[in-house]
Design a protein around this motif. Structure first.
Motif, PDB file in Angstrom:
ATOM      1  N   UNK A  40      -4.873  -2.088  11.535  1.00  0.00           N
ATOM      2  CA  UNK A  40      -5.223  -1.885  12.943  1.00  0.00           C
ATOM      3  C   UNK A  40      -5.107  -3.180  13.736  1.00  0.00           C
ATOM      4  N   UNK A  41      -5.484  -4.310  13.130  1.00  0.00           N
ATOM      5  CA  UNK A  41      -5.378  -5.597  13.835  1.00  0.00           C
ATOM      6  C   UNK A  41      -3.916  -5.951  14.080  1.00  0.00           C
ATOM      7  N   UNK A  42      -3.040  -5.604  13.134  1.00  0.00           N
ATOM      8  CA  UNK A  42      -1.614  -5.852  13.328  1.00  0.00           C
ATOM      9  C   UNK A  42      -1.067  -4.949  14.439  1.00  0.00           C
ATOM     10  N   UNK A  43      -1.446  -3.678  14.410  1.00  0.00           N
ATOM     11  CA  UNK A  43      -1.030  -2.735  15.464  1.00  0.00           C
ATOM     12  C   UNK A  43      -1.480  -3.259  16.832  1.00  0.00           C
TER      13      UNK A  43
ATOM     14  N   UNK B 134       0.838  -1.190   0.000  1.00  0.00           N
ATOM     15  CA  UNK B 134       0.000   0.000   0.000  1.00  0.00           C
ATOM     16  C   UNK B 134       0.876   1.245   0.000  1.00  0.00           C
ATOM     17  N   UNK B 135       0.458   2.327  -0.682  1.00  0.00           N
ATOM     18  CA  UNK B 135       1.282   3.536  -0.711  1.00  0.00           C
ATOM     19  C   UNK B 135       1.252   4.327   0.597  1.00  0.00           C
ATOM     20  N   UNK B 136       0.171   4.186   1.378  1.00  0.00           N
ATOM     21  CA  UNK B 136       0.073   4.946   2.627  1.00  0.00           C
ATOM     22  C   UNK B 136       1.007   4.358   3.684  1.00  0.00           C
ATOM     23  N   UNK B 137       1.424   5.202   4.618  1.00  0.00           N
ATOM     24  CA  UNK B 137       2.248   4.751   5.727  1.00  0.00           C
ATOM     25  C   UNK B 137       1.460   3.894   6.701  1.00  0.00           C
ATOM     26  N   UNK B 138       2.181   3.122   7.509  1.00  0.00           N
ATOM     27  CA  UNK B 138       1.542   2.212   8.460  1.00  0.00           C
ATOM     28  C   UNK B 138       0.660   2.967   9.450  1.00  0.00           C
TER      29      UNK B 138
END
Length: 203
Positions: A126-129, A110-114
């Motif tokens: 969000x689930x990874x965070x 994805x181009x957006x930052x994490x």
């Protein structure tokens, strides 16, 4: 055929297609079609179209499965281990999974930052965070690392364990997965303990 068996057969076919998609992504990048996927997987083209309406659907589902696998590993480990041991086990699993799908995932990033995706409410990110944050908080609470900004700490973690880093170390440098996991874990702990990692966000 029972409904349950039909579901199992459908799930197996979908996994077969996504496995083949991973191989195509690793070999060709995104330049393949649904008929290409059918040939690579040995599944009838009509069946492929029943699962996916476009190649973009394939990319999205491959990415979703990839993150889901990692989150499932995090949840499993988090319920059994604590502190630095949990961190090490998480990172060993992370590297093992990244070796499997790392090359493929580089083509559909994805181009957006994490953190940007987390702020936007992206469910997968969000689930990874949410899977990583408890380990960071536990290490802080136990005094293993100093108190610090959780977002920054997790961003460091994500950055060090980027699948491209893992692929570079295992393929170009020839490191074993175990050596990669141990070395990156040591670097991560050092980064978390460094003064720059302890800074609070600017007002």
């Amino acid at each position: 055929m029972s409904t349950e068996r039909l579901r199992r057969d459908t799930a197996r076919t979908r996994d077969r297609l996504l496995d083949a998609a991973g191989e195509l992504l690793a070999d060709r990048g995104t330049e393949f079609s649904l008929p290409d996927l059918a040939r690579a997987s040995g599944v009838a083209t009509a069946t492929v179209y029943r699962h996916f309406t476009s190649v973009h659907d394939v990319h999205r589902e491959f990415y979703h499965r990839m993150v889901d696998e990692l989150v499932e590993e995090l949840e499993s480990i988090s319920s059994r281990r604590h502190g630095v041991e949990r961190l090490r086990l998480i990172n060993e699993s992370w590297v093992r999974l990244a070796v499997r799908w790392g090359r493929a995932s580089t083509h559909i990033r994805r181009p957006e930052g994490f953190l940007e995706r987390v702020r936007a409410g992206d469910p997968l990110t969000s689930s990874l965070y949410d899977g990583l944050a408890p380990t960071v908080r536990e290490l802080i609470a136990g005094g293993t690392v100093p108190d610090q900004d959780i977002d920054y700490a997790i961003l460091l973690w994500i950055t060090l364990f980027d699948e491209r880093v893992v692929a570079d170390l295992t393929t170009a440098a020839g490191w074993t997965s175990r050596h990669v996991a141990r070395s990156l874990t040591a670097s991560l702990l050092s980064a978390w303990r460094a003064p720059s990692g302890n800074a609070s966000p600017a007002p």
